[in-house]
Design a protein around this motif. Structure first.
Motif, PDB file in Angstrom:
ATOM      1  N   LYS A  94       1.923  13.176  -3.019  1.00 25.83           N
ATOM      2  CA  LYS A  94       2.979  12.621  -3.855  1.00 25.83           C
ATOM      3  C   LYS A  94       3.165  11.117  -3.624  1.00 25.83           C
ATOM      4  O   LYS A  94       3.836  10.458  -4.388  1.00 25.83           O
ATOM      5  CB  LYS A  94       4.293  13.355  -3.576  1.00 25.83           C
ATOM      6  CG  LYS A  94       4.255  14.819  -4.000  1.00 25.83           C
ATOM      7  CD  LYS A  94       5.539  15.507  -3.616  1.00 25.83           C
ATOM      8  CE  LYS A  94       5.456  16.999  -3.933  1.00 25.83           C
ATOM      9  NZ  LYS A  94       6.638  17.720  -3.463  1.00 25.83           N
ATOM     10  N   ASP A  95       2.596  10.599  -2.552  1.00 26.67           N
ATOM     11  CA  ASP A  95       2.801   9.202  -2.185  1.00 26.67           C
ATOM     12  C   ASP A  95       1.852   8.300  -2.978  1.00 26.67           C
ATOM     13  O   ASP A  95       0.872   7.793  -2.462  1.00 26.67           O
ATOM     14  CB  ASP A  95       2.579   9.039  -0.677  1.00 26.67           C
ATOM     15  CG  ASP A  95       3.097   7.707  -0.178  1.00 26.67           C
ATOM     16  OD1 ASP A  95       3.844   7.053  -0.919  1.00 26.67           O
ATOM     17  OD2 ASP A  95       2.749   7.325   0.946  1.00 26.67           O
ATOM     18  N   THR A  96       2.159   8.124  -4.275  1.00 27.79           N
ATOM     19  CA  THR A  96       1.257   7.365  -5.145  1.00 27.79           C
ATOM     20  C   THR A  96       1.806   5.996  -5.510  1.00 27.79           C
ATOM     21  O   THR A  96       1.136   5.229  -6.193  1.00 27.79           O
ATOM     22  CB  THR A  96       0.980   8.150  -6.447  1.00 27.79           C
ATOM     23  OG1 THR A  96       2.237   8.442  -7.060  1.00 27.79           O
ATOM     24  CG2 THR A  96       0.233   9.440  -6.168  1.00 27.79           C
ATOM     25  N   LEU A  97       3.031   5.682  -5.079  1.00 30.15           N
ATOM     26  CA  LEU A  97       3.628   4.370  -5.364  1.00 30.15           C
ATOM     27  C   LEU A  97       3.739   3.562  -4.076  1.00 30.15           C
ATOM     28  O   LEU A  97       4.095   4.104  -3.031  1.00 30.15           O
ATOM     29  CB  LEU A  97       5.037   4.533  -5.955  1.00 30.15           C
ATOM     30  CG  LEU A  97       5.145   5.100  -7.363  1.00 30.15           C
ATOM     31  CD1 LEU A  97       6.611   5.222  -7.750  1.00 30.15           C
ATOM     32  CD2 LEU A  97       4.413   4.249  -8.376  1.00 30.15           C
ATOM     33  N   PRO A  98       3.454   2.262  -4.148  1.00 25.15           N
ATOM     34  CA  PRO A  98       3.632   1.434  -2.954  1.00 25.15           C
ATOM     35  C   PRO A  98       5.104   1.286  -2.614  1.00 25.15           C
ATOM     36  O   PRO A  98       5.949   1.195  -3.505  1.00 25.15           O
ATOM     37  CB  PRO A  98       3.010   0.092  -3.357  1.00 25.15           C
ATOM     38  CG  PRO A  98       3.045   0.082  -4.845  1.00 25.15           C
ATOM     39  CD  PRO A  98       2.955   1.503  -5.299  1.00 25.15           C
ATOM     40  N   HIS A  99       5.408   1.268  -1.345  1.00 25.04           N
ATOM     41  CA  HIS A  99       6.786   1.075  -0.891  1.00 25.04           C
ATOM     42  C   HIS A  99       7.158  -0.399  -0.975  1.00 25.04           C
ATOM     43  O   HIS A  99       6.314  -1.269  -0.818  1.00 25.04           O
ATOM     44  CB  HIS A  99       6.940   1.548   0.559  1.00 25.04           C
ATOM     45  CG  HIS A  99       6.813   3.026   0.702  1.00 25.04           C
ATOM     46  ND1 HIS A  99       7.897   3.870   0.738  1.00 25.04           N
ATOM     47  CD2 HIS A  99       5.715   3.821   0.802  1.00 25.04           C
ATOM     48  CE1 HIS A  99       7.480   5.112   0.849  1.00 25.04           C
ATOM     49  NE2 HIS A  99       6.162   5.108   0.893  1.00 25.04           N
ATOM     50  N   PHE A 100       8.429  -0.658  -1.193  1.00 30.26           N
ATOM     51  CA  PHE A 100       8.947  -2.022  -1.203  1.00 30.26           C
ATOM     52  C   PHE A 100       8.939  -2.546   0.231  1.00 30.26           C
ATOM     53  O   PHE A 100       9.483  -1.923   1.137  1.00 30.26           O
ATOM     54  CB  PHE A 100      10.370  -2.035  -1.779  1.00 30.26           C
ATOM     55  CG  PHE A 100      10.977  -3.402  -1.866  1.00 30.26           C
ATOM     56  CD1 PHE A 100      10.527  -4.319  -2.800  1.00 30.26           C
ATOM     57  CD2 PHE A 100      11.998  -3.782  -1.001  1.00 30.26           C
ATOM     58  CE1 PHE A 100      11.087  -5.583  -2.895  1.00 30.26           C
ATOM     59  CE2 PHE A 100      12.563  -5.048  -1.088  1.00 30.26           C
ATOM     60  CZ  PHE A 100      12.106  -5.950  -2.031  1.00 30.26           C
ATOM     61  N   LEU A 101       8.290  -3.684   0.454  1.00 31.71           N
ATOM     62  CA  LEU A 101       8.146  -4.239   1.798  1.00 31.71           C
ATOM     63  C   LEU A 101       9.163  -5.310   2.138  1.00 31.71           C
ATOM     64  O   LEU A 101       9.241  -5.741   3.277  1.00 31.71           O
ATOM     65  CB  LEU A 101       6.747  -4.865   1.961  1.00 31.71           C
ATOM     66  CG  LEU A 101       5.546  -3.952   1.921  1.00 31.71           C
ATOM     67  CD1 LEU A 101       4.274  -4.774   2.051  1.00 31.71           C
ATOM     68  CD2 LEU A 101       5.611  -2.915   3.010  1.00 31.71           C
ATOM     69  N   ASN A 102       9.899  -5.762   1.136  1.00 31.99           N
ATOM     70  CA  ASN A 102      10.796  -6.905   1.300  1.00 31.99           C
ATOM     71  C   ASN A 102       9.998  -8.146   1.720  1.00 31.99           C
ATOM     72  O   ASN A 102      10.389  -8.908   2.592  1.00 31.99           O
ATOM     73  CB  ASN A 102      11.911  -6.601   2.300  1.00 31.99           C
ATOM     74  CG  ASN A 102      13.104  -7.513   2.093  1.00 31.99           C
ATOM     75  OD1 ASN A 102      13.267  -8.117   1.030  1.00 31.99           O
ATOM     76  ND2 ASN A 102      13.924  -7.651   3.116  1.00 31.99           N
ATOM     77  N   LEU A 103       8.867  -8.305   1.059  1.00 30.19           N
ATOM     78  CA  LEU A 103       7.970  -9.433   1.291  1.00 30.19           C
ATOM     79  C   LEU A 103       8.586 -10.702   0.716  1.00 30.19           C
ATOM     80  O   LEU A 103       9.256 -10.652  -0.315  1.00 30.19           O
ATOM     81  CB  LEU A 103       6.637  -9.125   0.597  1.00 30.19           C
ATOM     82  CG  LEU A 103       5.439 -10.006   0.843  1.00 30.19           C
ATOM     83  CD1 LEU A 103       5.018  -9.961   2.311  1.00 30.19           C
ATOM     84  CD2 LEU A 103       4.277  -9.545  -0.041  1.00 30.19           C
ATOM     85  N   GLU A 104       8.393 -11.827   1.372  1.00 32.66           N
ATOM     86  CA  GLU A 104       8.918 -13.108   0.884  1.00 32.66           C
ATOM     87  C   GLU A 104       7.791 -14.137   0.816  1.00 32.66           C
ATOM     88  O   GLU A 104       6.791 -14.003   1.536  1.00 32.66           O
ATOM     89  CB  GLU A 104      10.023 -13.607   1.814  1.00 32.66           C
ATOM     90  CG  GLU A 104      11.250 -12.716   1.789  1.00 32.66           C
ATOM     91  CD  GLU A 104      12.397 -13.298   2.585  1.00 32.66           C
ATOM     92  OE1 GLU A 104      12.411 -14.521   2.831  1.00 32.66           O
ATOM     93  OE2 GLU A 104      13.286 -12.508   2.951  1.00 32.66           O
ATOM     94  N   PRO A 105       7.938 -15.167  -0.021  1.00 27.74           N
ATOM     95  CA  PRO A 105       6.888 -16.191  -0.132  1.00 27.74           C
ATOM     96  C   PRO A 105       6.504 -16.822   1.204  1.00 27.74           C
ATOM     97  O   PRO A 105       5.334 -17.122   1.431  1.00 27.74           O
ATOM     98  CB  PRO A 105       7.506 -17.228  -1.077  1.00 27.74           C
ATOM     99  CG  PRO A 105       8.450 -16.443  -1.924  1.00 27.74           C
ATOM    100  CD  PRO A 105       9.020 -15.391  -1.014  1.00 27.74           C
TER     101      PRO A 105
END
Length: 200
Positions: A94-105
């Motif tokens: 079921k894990d087919t979407l990437p998780h939000f990483l809170n990545l910043e520039p």
């Protein structure tokens, strides 16, 4: 006798030129992500049919500790995220979407192509052996700049995977290259393409 010797030298010279040409073609070979993914899926499906073959299932996760990004122009970027064992796992079906990483520039650094090999060696090979995993993510389906393969072929990585960039990576990279102010809460994220943590 001179003619035979001269003919032999010419043949050697032409043979050597052909070998050099073959090597350069291999080095400059393009990599098509969708085509390679399809090949992996077909191979895995074929192993299911034969009990004498075994292959690990195709990777389900999206991230590792080290990510190499390739933008639409072929430029290289790199970011690291805190090491979690589950990043390296195969994940559930079921894990087919990437998780939000809170990545910043500010998390993403640009790498000059001439420094790619040294940069990756310094930032990945200096890690513990089980953490030498690299994710290569491209904004284009076809990767024409394959400089990173030189690094992959030369060095002993635990594993690597090649995929398309995620919505979050694309968005943050755009803000990075445009030097715009970034605030993730102001972005209209497409929640069919990214998984956010549950708010309790």
């Amino acid at each position: 006798m001179k003619r035979v010797l001269i003919g032999f030298v010419i043949c050697l010279f032409l043979l050597n030129c052909t070998k050099k040409k073959e090597k350069s073609i291999e080095k400059d070979k393009t990599y098509i992500i969708s085509y390679e993914d399809e090949k992996i899926e077909k191979y895995y499906d074929s192993t299911k049919k034969h009990t004498d073959k075994f292959a690990p299932p195709p990777r389900k996760g999206f991230y590792a500790e080290h990510q190499l990004l390739i933008d639409k122009k072929g430029s290289f970027y790199f970011y690291q995220k805190r090491y979690f064992l589950e990043f390296c796992s195969y994940g559930s079906e079921k894990d087919t979407l990437p998780h939000f990483l809170n990545l910043e520039p500010k998390d993403i650094v640009k790498i000059p192509e001439t420094s790619l090999d040294d940069f990756l060696s310094e930032n990945i090979l200096s890690k513990e052996k089980n953490r030498r995993i690299l994710i290569i993510a491209s904004q284009n389906d076809t990767i024409k700049n394959t400089s990173f393969f030189k690094f992959l072929n030369k060095n002993q990585l635990q594993a690597y995977a090649i995929r398309r960039t995620t919505q979050e990576e694309d968005t943050v990279l755009k803000y990075k290259t445009n030097s715009d102010y970034y605030y993730s809460d102001s972005i209209k994220w497409d929640r069919t393409k990214i998984k956010f943590p549950n708010k309790n």
